[in-house]
Design a protein around this motif. Structure first.
Motif, PDB file in Angstrom:
ATOM      1  N   VAL A 246     -52.501 -41.673 -44.012  1.00  0.00           N
ATOM      2  CA  VAL A 246     -53.251 -42.495 -44.979  1.00  0.00           C
ATOM      3  C   VAL A 246     -53.140 -41.963 -46.404  1.00  0.00           C
ATOM      4  O   VAL A 246     -52.978 -42.744 -47.355  1.00  0.00           O
ATOM      5  CB  VAL A 246     -54.737 -42.581 -44.566  1.00  0.00           C
ATOM      6  CG1 VAL A 246     -55.533 -43.370 -45.588  1.00  0.00           C
ATOM      7  CG2 VAL A 246     -54.872 -43.225 -43.190  1.00  0.00           C
ATOM      8  N   LEU A 247     -53.221 -40.659 -46.577  1.00  0.00           N
ATOM      9  CA  LEU A 247     -53.238 -40.094 -47.938  1.00  0.00           C
ATOM     10  C   LEU A 247     -51.862 -39.721 -48.459  1.00  0.00           C
ATOM     11  O   LEU A 247     -51.671 -39.624 -49.671  1.00  0.00           O
ATOM     12  CB  LEU A 247     -54.147 -38.856 -47.978  1.00  0.00           C
ATOM     13  CG  LEU A 247     -55.633 -39.085 -47.700  1.00  0.00           C
ATOM     14  CD1 LEU A 247     -56.408 -37.784 -47.850  1.00  0.00           C
ATOM     15  CD2 LEU A 247     -56.203 -40.148 -48.630  1.00  0.00           C
ATOM     16  N   ILE A 248     -50.912 -39.492 -47.566  1.00  0.00           N
ATOM     17  CA  ILE A 248     -49.593 -39.030 -48.020  1.00  0.00           C
ATOM     18  C   ILE A 248     -48.547 -40.141 -47.923  1.00  0.00           C
ATOM     19  O   ILE A 248     -48.050 -40.638 -48.932  1.00  0.00           O
ATOM     20  CB  ILE A 248     -49.127 -37.790 -47.225  1.00  0.00           C
ATOM     21  CG1 ILE A 248     -50.222 -36.723 -47.176  1.00  0.00           C
ATOM     22  CG2 ILE A 248     -47.836 -37.228 -47.826  1.00  0.00           C
ATOM     23  CD1 ILE A 248     -50.688 -36.185 -48.501  1.00  0.00           C
ATOM     24  N   HIS A 249     -48.224 -40.592 -46.723  1.00  0.00           N
ATOM     25  CA  HIS A 249     -47.061 -41.446 -46.552  1.00  0.00           C
ATOM     26  C   HIS A 249     -47.297 -42.914 -46.902  1.00  0.00           C
ATOM     27  O   HIS A 249     -46.432 -43.541 -47.513  1.00  0.00           O
ATOM     28  CB  HIS A 249     -46.527 -41.319 -45.118  1.00  0.00           C
ATOM     29  CG  HIS A 249     -45.874 -39.996 -44.856  1.00  0.00           C
ATOM     30  ND1 HIS A 249     -45.766 -39.437 -43.605  1.00  0.00           N
ATOM     31  CD2 HIS A 249     -45.310 -39.100 -45.696  1.00  0.00           C
ATOM     32  CE1 HIS A 249     -45.149 -38.275 -43.696  1.00  0.00           C
ATOM     33  NE2 HIS A 249     -44.881 -38.043 -44.944  1.00  0.00           N
ATOM     34  N   ILE A 250     -48.452 -43.472 -46.539  1.00  0.00           N
ATOM     35  CA  ILE A 250     -48.690 -44.890 -46.852  1.00  0.00           C
ATOM     36  C   ILE A 250     -48.681 -45.139 -48.368  1.00  0.00           C
ATOM     37  O   ILE A 250     -47.919 -45.988 -48.843  1.00  0.00           O
ATOM     38  CB  ILE A 250     -49.992 -45.409 -46.195  1.00  0.00           C
ATOM     39  CG1 ILE A 250     -49.764 -45.629 -44.696  1.00  0.00           C
ATOM     40  CG2 ILE A 250     -50.452 -46.714 -46.844  1.00  0.00           C
ATOM     41  CD1 ILE A 250     -50.972 -46.144 -43.941  1.00  0.00           C
TER      42      ILE A 250
END
Length: 413
Positions: A22-26
């Protein structure tokens, strides 16, 4: 003592997986990038430090859980080593190989050599990474875990921390030598190595009679004293985490002009400078672990007061069961879902107002991963059952065709 008895570890595994997805890849790759709205330090705190604490948590849990299992300690016989390797192999490689095929199809890289791709097959990419090229996205983590498991096999022979700590330092020195002399061993191996060793050390302390005695003596004095200590740990470690994060961000920018470890390493500033940068990042991970595990301990105490302990632990365990598959396959799943949403509904996934759609992908990722993990486990169980059945059939044939000892003796007489 089983890992199921420590739901805090399962929750931490879930949180770490959510940080990555949720915080890195999306926001980085598949949806509106909210980092554009944040200050540089906030972006560092959530993204750069976020991925470090998430992966560090995974690795700490691995070290802690390995030593927590009595069957993994003192691997001093061929049978014990065989069982350990078999269990680890079946847990990791079937899904990893499937993920490797998927990633090679989706993210082809003509720059990788055949030898380097073979290294990926055996989970040894992080050993050959600097010389062979960049490891494949996301599944580089397996390349670290495989080497850490092999190191654990060696450390499992040792009885005391007086032996484990110096030997682990010597092992690290050996890998540093490989890096300096032959350009082997990728930097992330060193970034998380001490965290893995810390997991083993903390697990050994946790199961020690001395720790049990201390805990019992505290409860005798005041049954709420352990909870008070945990509260104090939360109040101290979490503020310290943010103070150190601010200091690290400022220090890295002033000294290296960047706060990314791979860029700092690429500039080759000197061994002691690199080591100090790594230690600062590792200290941040340790403070995060102390704070979050202490906080989760308090949360679980509250939840167990409200809900049935077995039920809440079961729910947590089921979600945590999906995290390995969720980590391995979240990128391909997000890509597929993004193509479907964009193609069928003509939705711009990079628009700010559509970011919530990407968040709807998260439960789908976990549900798919749960099914995939369950299918893999059932296939392995079926394979084992058929193998044992075949062995039993062979034994039966041998017993029928071979005369017994008494029959042989009577024939001879």
């Amino acid at each position: 003592m089983k890992n199921e008895n420590r739901p805090e570890l399962d929750i931490l595994r879930i949180i770490s997986c959510l940080i990555v997805i949720v915080l890195i890849h999306i926001p980085n790759n598949y949806a509106y990038t909210f980092y554009m709205d944040l200050s540089q330090y906030t972006g560092y705190l959530i993204h750069t430090l976020g991925i470090s604490v998430a992966m560090g948590s995974f690795i700490f849990i691995s070290g802690f859980s390995l030593y927590l299992s009595e069957s993994n300690r003192k691997l001093n016989s061929k049978e014990k080593i065989k069982n350990f390797l078999k269990k680890r192999f079946l847990r990791i490689f079937p899904l990893y190989w499937f993920a490797l095929i998927v990633y090679l199809l989706i993210f082809p890289d003509t720059g990788r050599t055949v030898i380097f791709e073979i290294a990926h097959v055996f989970g040894l990419q992080m050993i050959f990474a600097p010389m062979g090229g960049d490891p494949i996205w996301t599944i580089w983590f397996i390349g670290i875990i495989v080497i850490y498991y092999l190191i654990f096999m060696l450390l499992s022979y040792l009885d005391s921390l007086k032996k484990i700590i110096p030997v682990s330092i010597l092992i690290q020195a050996g890998f540093v030598t490989l890096n300096i002399l032959f350009d082997l061993v990728e930097y992330r191996f060193f970034q998380y190595y001490n965290i893995f060793i810390l997991g083993i050390i903390m697990s050994k302390i946790y199961i020690s009679p001395q720790f049990t005695k201390v805990k019992e003596s505290l409860i005798k004095k005041n049954k709420n004293l352990p909870l008070i200590i945990v509260c104090v740990m939360v109040l101290i470690s979490i503020p310290l985490y943010f103070v150190l994060a601010r200091y690290t961000h400022t220090s890295f920018l002033s000294n290296y002009g960047t706060y990314y470890l791979f860029q700092i390493v690429a500039r080759q500033p000197g061994y002691f400078e690199v080591a100090s940068a790594f230690l600062l990042r590792q200290l941040n991970i340790v403070l995060f672990l102390i704070g979050i595990l202490s906080l989760l301990y308090l949360v679980m105490k509250i939840l167990h007061k409200i809900f049935k302990k077995e039920k809440i632990n079961k729910i947590i365990s089921v979600v945590a069961y999906s995290t390995f598959g969720a980590y391995l396959f979240h990128r391909p799943i997000i890509i597929l879902l993004s193509i479907i949403v964009t193609g069928i509904f003509n939705v711009n996934m990079y628009a700010r107002e559509n970011f919530y759609i990407a968040l709807l992908f998260v439960p789908i990722i976990f549900l798919f991963s749960y099914g995939l993990q369950k299918t893999s486990d059932r296939a392995i169980a079926l394979f084992k059952k058929r193998k044992h059945k075949k062995i039993d059939e062979i034994k039966e044939i041998v017993e029928i065709e071979s005369p017994s000892i008494t029959e042989k003796s009577s024939t001879l007489t």
